[in-house]
Motif scaffolding. Structure first.
Motif, short mmCIF file in Angstrom:
data_model
loop_
_atom_site.label_atom_id
_atom_site.label_comp_id
_atom_site.label_asym_id
_atom_site.label_seq_id
_atom_site.Cartn_x
_atom_site.Cartn_y
_atom_site.Cartn_z
N ARG A 243 14.42 21.21 -28.96
CA ARG A 243 15.08 19.91 -28.77
C ARG A 243 14.39 19.09 -27.67
O ARG A 243 14.18 17.90 -27.82
CB ARG A 243 16.56 20.12 -28.42
CG ARG A 243 17.45 20.46 -29.60
CD ARG A 243 18.91 20.31 -29.25
NE ARG A 243 19.33 21.29 -28.27
CZ ARG A 243 19.90 22.46 -28.56
NH1 ARG A 243 20.09 22.78 -29.83
NH2 ARG A 243 20.26 23.28 -27.62
N MET A 244 14.04 19.77 -26.57
CA MET A 244 13.40 19.07 -25.46
C MET A 244 12.04 18.50 -25.86
O MET A 244 11.68 17.37 -25.51
CB MET A 244 13.24 20.02 -24.26
CG MET A 244 14.57 20.42 -23.61
SD MET A 244 14.37 21.65 -22.28
CE MET A 244 13.61 20.61 -21.00
N ILE A 245 11.28 19.28 -26.64
CA ILE A 245 9.98 18.83 -27.11
C ILE A 245 10.14 17.62 -28.04
O ILE A 245 9.42 16.63 -27.93
CB ILE A 245 9.22 19.97 -27.81
CG1 ILE A 245 8.85 21.05 -26.79
CG2 ILE A 245 7.97 19.45 -28.51
CD1 ILE A 245 8.27 22.30 -27.40
N MET A 246 11.12 17.73 -28.96
CA MET A 246 11.37 16.63 -29.90
C MET A 246 11.83 15.37 -29.18
O MET A 246 11.55 14.25 -29.63
CB MET A 246 12.42 17.04 -30.93
CG MET A 246 11.96 18.14 -31.88
SD MET A 246 10.65 17.59 -33.00
CE MET A 246 11.53 16.42 -34.04
N ASP A 247 12.50 15.55 -28.04
CA ASP A 247 12.98 14.40 -27.27
C ASP A 247 11.90 13.82 -26.37
O ASP A 247 12.14 12.84 -25.64
CB ASP A 247 14.19 14.80 -26.41
CG ASP A 247 15.43 15.06 -27.25
OD1 ASP A 247 15.46 14.62 -28.42
OD2 ASP A 247 16.37 15.71 -26.75
N THR B 35 7.65 20.24 -17.63
CA THR B 35 9.09 20.32 -17.35
C THR B 35 9.78 21.26 -18.33
O THR B 35 10.64 22.05 -17.95
CB THR B 35 9.73 18.93 -17.43
OG1 THR B 35 9.09 18.06 -16.50
CG2 THR B 35 11.21 18.99 -17.13
N VAL B 36 9.38 21.15 -19.61
CA VAL B 36 9.95 22.03 -20.64
C VAL B 36 9.65 23.49 -20.32
O VAL B 36 10.55 24.34 -20.34
CB VAL B 36 9.39 21.67 -22.04
CG1 VAL B 36 9.83 22.72 -23.07
CG2 VAL B 36 9.83 20.28 -22.45
N GLN B 37 8.39 23.78 -20.01
CA GLN B 37 8.01 25.16 -19.72
C GLN B 37 8.77 25.72 -18.52
O GLN B 37 9.26 26.85 -18.55
CB GLN B 37 6.50 25.24 -19.47
CG GLN B 37 5.66 25.06 -20.73
CD GLN B 37 4.17 25.15 -20.45
OE1 GLN B 37 3.72 25.02 -19.31
NE2 GLN B 37 3.39 25.38 -21.50
#
Length: 230
Positions: free
Chosen positions: A134-138, A144-146
């Motif tokens: 979800r975070m990547i798609m957003d 930050t995601v990692q």
């Protein structure tokens, strides 16, 4: 439907002879009607049927004697549905589209609670992976995601390790401690000791370390380690 089943070895704890068990089973899964269910244990290199029953209108029953407390498995044909403990008393099995529960006797109640807790943590691990997507798609920054996902993964892994370690330690002296330890070993690609397993063994009493299945696994793990260091 059936989320927690490992290849089990024959694990017993000596008790007095002639203890009787009775299994009362109920299922809302229509495809099981008319199917034969089997309780099996491993003896030598073979699976041995302890008892069997046909599912009739959502119900099945089995009963018999146990000369020792046995960690066994419930099978449908060649499919392992669930581990269970054969011990004196009335064992209640419920199978539905969500999963399966085995309750009614002390060790089965304890084991069932462990499985429920493990399933909850497994669900959290799945949600972490979904959160990453979800975070990547957003469009969240990759770094930050990692950072966030690794933090969440570490938390879930620690929860699982604490659950497993505490459960085995609380059951060092009965079939569940060695049984779950061997299940973890059987889930690995080859016999070796993870850091968690090493902690469990190092802190275990001699009765646990001298269990013949534990001793055998430790020998295999040691042999694998030596062979791969040469």
């Amino acid at each position: 439907m059936f989320r927690f089943c490992f290849v089990l070895l024959f694990i017993t704890t000596l008790t007095s002879c002639g203890k009787r068990f009775k299994i009362d089973g109920v299922t809302s899964v229509s495809r099981l009607d008319g199917k034969m269910l089997f309780v099996k244990v491993v003896s030598g290199d073979q699976l041995v049927n302890i008892d069997s029953a046909e599912v009739i209108h959502g119900y099945f029953q089995m009963e018999g004697k146990v000369d020792s407390v046995v960690l066994a498995s419930l099978y449908m044909d060649d499919e392992c549905i669930m581990p269970l403990v054969l011990e004196e008393g009335n064992i209640n099995i419920e199978i539905n589209n969500v999963g399966i529960s085995v309750k009614g006797t002390p060790l089965n109640d304890s084991f069932n609670k462990f499985i429920e807790d493990k399933t909850t943590i497994d669900d959290k691990a799945y949600e972490v992976e979904r959160e990453e997507s979800r975070m990547i798609m957003d469009g969240v920054d990759v770094n930050t995601v990692q950072e966030e996902i690794e933090k969440q993964r570490s938390h879930v892994i620690n929860q699982m390790d604490n659950l497993i370690k505490t459960f085995i330690q609380n059951n060092y002296e009965n079939v569940l401690g060695p049984g779950v330890f061997i299940m973890i070993g059987n889930s690995l690609p080859y016999p070796f000791l993870t850091p968690l397993m090493e902690e469990i063994v190092n802190e275990a009493p001699e009765t646990f370390k001298n269990n013949y299945l534990i001793k055998n696994y430790l020998v295999l793990a040691d042999e694998y380690k030596k062979n791969n260091l040469e």
